[in-house]
Design a protein around this motif. Sequence first.
Motif, mmCIF file in Angstrom:
data_model
loop_
_atom_site.group_PDB
_atom_site.id
_atom_site.type_symbol
_atom_site.label_atom_id
_atom_site.label_comp_id
_atom_site.label_asym_id
_atom_site.label_seq_id
_atom_site.Cartn_x
_atom_site.Cartn_y
_atom_site.Cartn_z
ATOM 1 N N UNK A 203 0.824 -1.164 -0.149
ATOM 2 C CA UNK A 203 0.018 -0.007 0.033
ATOM 3 C C UNK A 203 0.784 1.178 0.081
ATOM 4 N N UNK A 204 1.810 1.194 -0.697
ATOM 5 C CA UNK A 204 2.902 2.304 -0.749
ATOM 6 C C UNK A 204 2.478 3.023 -2.082
ATOM 7 N N UNK A 205 2.060 4.061 -1.971
ATOM 8 C CA UNK A 205 1.928 4.966 -3.455
ATOM 9 C C UNK A 205 3.268 5.169 -4.202
ATOM 10 N N UNK A 206 3.137 4.614 -5.428
ATOM 11 C CA UNK A 206 4.244 5.079 -6.379
ATOM 12 C C UNK A 206 3.744 5.796 -7.634
ATOM 13 N N UNK A 207 4.282 6.799 -7.941
ATOM 14 C CA UNK A 207 4.084 7.645 -9.155
ATOM 15 C C UNK A 207 5.109 7.308 -10.267
ATOM 16 N N UNK A 208 4.606 7.378 -11.464
ATOM 17 C CA UNK A 208 5.398 7.144 -12.549
ATOM 18 C C UNK A 208 5.381 8.217 -13.364
ATOM 19 N N UNK B 296 9.192 6.535 -15.600
ATOM 20 C CA UNK B 296 10.267 6.510 -14.357
ATOM 21 C C UNK B 296 9.288 6.556 -13.055
ATOM 22 N N UNK B 297 9.742 5.543 -11.936
ATOM 23 C CA UNK B 297 9.165 5.513 -10.791
ATOM 24 C C UNK B 297 9.560 6.959 -10.039
ATOM 25 N N UNK B 298 8.991 7.632 -9.307
ATOM 26 C CA UNK B 298 9.350 8.577 -8.317
ATOM 27 C C UNK B 298 8.806 8.527 -7.007
ATOM 28 N N UNK B 299 9.463 8.578 -6.059
ATOM 29 C CA UNK B 299 8.858 8.580 -4.664
ATOM 30 C C UNK B 299 8.233 9.705 -4.581
ATOM 31 N N UNK B 300 7.133 9.572 -3.606
ATOM 32 C CA UNK B 300 6.394 10.608 -3.206
ATOM 33 C C UNK B 300 7.077 11.843 -2.520
ATOM 34 N N UNK B 301 7.883 11.394 -1.835
ATOM 35 C CA UNK B 301 8.792 12.510 -1.135
ATOM 36 C C UNK B 301 9.443 13.422 -1.736
ATOM 37 N N UNK B 302 9.834 12.927 -3.243
ATOM 38 C CA UNK B 302 10.600 13.816 -4.217
ATOM 39 C C UNK B 302 9.623 14.747 -5.143
ATOM 40 N N UNK B 303 8.347 14.473 -5.054
ATOM 41 C CA UNK B 303 7.257 15.090 -5.800
ATOM 42 C C UNK B 303 7.191 16.533 -5.215
ATOM 43 N N UNK B 304 6.648 17.389 -5.976
ATOM 44 C CA UNK B 304 6.320 18.953 -5.473
ATOM 45 C C UNK B 304 5.319 18.953 -4.318
ATOM 46 N N UNK C 58 2.654 16.137 -3.952
ATOM 47 C CA UNK C 58 2.528 15.486 -2.714
ATOM 48 C C UNK C 58 1.001 15.563 -1.886
ATOM 49 N N UNK C 59 0.494 16.860 -1.806
ATOM 50 C CA UNK C 59 -0.737 16.993 -1.470
ATOM 51 C C UNK C 59 -1.851 16.226 -2.154
ATOM 52 N N UNK C 60 -1.698 16.156 -3.508
ATOM 53 C CA UNK C 60 -2.611 15.455 -4.350
ATOM 54 C C UNK C 60 -2.753 14.011 -4.020
ATOM 55 N N UNK C 61 -1.402 13.347 -3.910
ATOM 56 C CA UNK C 61 -1.169 12.104 -3.542
ATOM 57 C C UNK C 61 -1.881 11.468 -2.216
ATOM 58 N N UNK C 62 -1.624 12.701 -1.214
ATOM 59 C CA UNK C 62 -2.105 12.240 0.006
ATOM 60 C C UNK C 62 -3.513 12.487 0.137
#
Length: 825
Positions: free
Chosen positions: A717-722, A726-734, A738-742
């Motif tokens: 259940x870990x969010x993965x953004x492509x 390329x896979x990008x960790x949520x912590x590296x998003x703008x 990050x707010x949208x993912x949460x």
Amino acid sequence: MSMIMLIRSVKLENIRSYINEKIEFPEGSVLLSGDIGSGKSTILLAIEFALFGIRKKHLTGSSLLRNGENNGSVELDMEIEGKDIVIKRVLKRGKDRIKQESGYIIIDGMKKAATAVELKSRIIELMGYPKELAGQTKNLVYSYTVYTPQEEMKTIIEEDEELRVDTLRKVFGIEKYNRIKKNSLILGKEFRKKRSIYETRTENLEKLKQEKQEKKKEMMQSEEMLKKAEAELKESGKELNEKKKLVEELEEKKRKLDEINKAVEMEDMKSGEKVRQAQEAGEKKQADEKNIKELEEKLSRLNMGKPVEMDERELEKEIREEEEKEKKLISQRSFLKERINSISEQLKNIDKEISGQEDMLKELSLKKQEHGKFHQEAAGKKDIKEKMEASEKKMREAREERQVLEARKKDSENNIKGMIKLDNCPTCHQEVPDSHKSSIIKQEEDKKAKFDAAVDNLRKKENTLSKESEELKAKIHEIEEKEKKMQGLRLEIENLQEKIKAAKEKQEQKAKLSAELENYEKKLSEMKDINNKKLEEKKGLMRKLQLYLNEQKERKYIFNMIEEKKKNMQELELQKNRLKKEIGDISTRKRELQQKKENISFSEERYAALKKEIDEKAEQEKKISTRKAYHERDIKNIKENIERIDEDISRMQEEKKKLGRTKEMHSWLTGHFLKLMGNIENHVFLNIYNEFNSLFEQWFNVLIDEETMNAKMNKSFTPIVEQNGYDVEVSNLSGGERTAAALAYRLALNKVVNDLMSEIKTKDLIILDEPTDGFSSEQLDRVRDVLEEIGVKQVIVVSHENKIESFVDNVIRINKNEHVSEVVS
């Protein structure tokens, strides 16, 4: 009936920045709008506190109760399944901590007081949440379906995978399968222990069956020996009974002889008693004859004549009359002497009391003059007192005004200190600009300078009024001292007036007493001397008459005694004759008893021999009975052993059945049930994951409309953004991404939990706290689509973004001024 829960209003009293405010929540989408730090999130915390109470480390009493206040409360009005619910919780500041007091809950108008724990249990029940949540610090179902702060949701999706999966398993209810497997392993161990116990308990079963057969053989032998002993005992008992009959016949004869001997002894005793009584009667008769002679001689010596012919009662009457005259004369003379002495003493006292009358009149005149002088000086006291009260009132007003200004000055100083230290907004964590800080500091410093000037002026005014008040107090004190002296003079004047009045009354009393004294002295001189010669003569006659009467009484008494003695002598003679006859009757009865004794044949030797034979037979019978009892006891013990062995055999056979069932249960549990639970858990987990992943992708695509960016979840259940392949960790998003993912994660989690828990009543309620932090203008527009697609009855959004106001049905604006938050229209 409605199955939903809706919030209608919440009332905050002394909660953080709120003093006394009620916020109404209509159905539909509602926006709590206001600047950063205005108190929007406080409303959400108050709702959570009303539902579940304070929580250690998460929602403490010190974080809720307003600074400087001792009491605070939250009252939540809501609807659950068509019921009107009002719940109130109370906070109270103690010596060392802030604690939660008892509150109450009202359901359809029925009010019930309850402790904090009781309120939490009742609310969880009404909301349809699992009962075990009542004992947990954090309510995960409420957090993941209704309200979770946005920053906390960002932390959840970025935290350790193992910790996150463990938390979600609890929320989804999958954790129960893991508990079932652990409990099954524990149960398997218990089955193995029981199998070992049952095997140990049944290992001696065949040995017990063999022992039972041996005990049966022993019992048959003992029964034969018992029959033999019973036959011997029967024969011995027959012989013993025959000998006992012979002994009983001899004992009957012996008893009769004993009765005759006792009767003879009794007659001897009676004969002796009768002889003694006859002797006593003769002695008493001789004594009476002697007493009669002595009494007749005494009677002849009593021969006194009557001294006077007058009756005793008449003489006593005359004596009493003379005595009364004598007493009356003595009493009158005594009374006159006492009155003369008393009046003389009173006249002496009156002369002493009226001697200083002229001095008292002079002193009275001087006191009246001094009193009049003091009265004129005290006339102006009322005016001075009114001036003093007016001065003190002005001084109090100046002091209260100064204290208010000093408090406002202190608030300005605290605001300046707080603004200097403030780097980020405590609510949204955004950086506060220096220009904004400088502007607020400048405003507070200007206020502080004005307060200082006003405080100095008020202090000067207080000092002037204080001096004026002290002077007036001194004057009033001087007047009051004179009033005290005047009061003393008034009492002295009244006392002197009373004394002068009393002296005049004493003069009048003296004249009356002098006339009365003269009258009493005249009466005393006229009274005759007492003469009692006649009284003494009559008393002498009375004494002689009493001696004569006493002698006559004694003569009569002696005569009666002589007659009584003669009568007693006759009775004693009759008693002697009767006793002589009774002694002859006793001798006749003794001869008859001796004849009966000679007619009874009894041999003491024969009786002793039979008794000895009976004792020997009884001893023989006792030995046979002992042998019989031994065999009976042996048979009883053998039977009890056989019964015990039967019980042990029965118990072991039952244990053997249990052993078989235990083996079957252990085989089924370890071979089938554990595998089945594992399959069910995997199946449920996979279904939840698929639904969760699908919803997460759906909400993420609504919020982030970019073809180059997609989102999904892995098995933990870990969010993965492509992005761009390329896979990008949520912590590296703008920040906005990050707010949208949460937010997407939160909305997906809400739907999954609501679908899993069919009984919960919060499915149509969701609270979003600052869900647009870092959103661009285009992303803010997509929030409109989110609110439309959520599809719940009540959505409460907290945001300082003005653009969201156009997306919602209702807007509640919060404003904060002078550290106090309030709803503005």
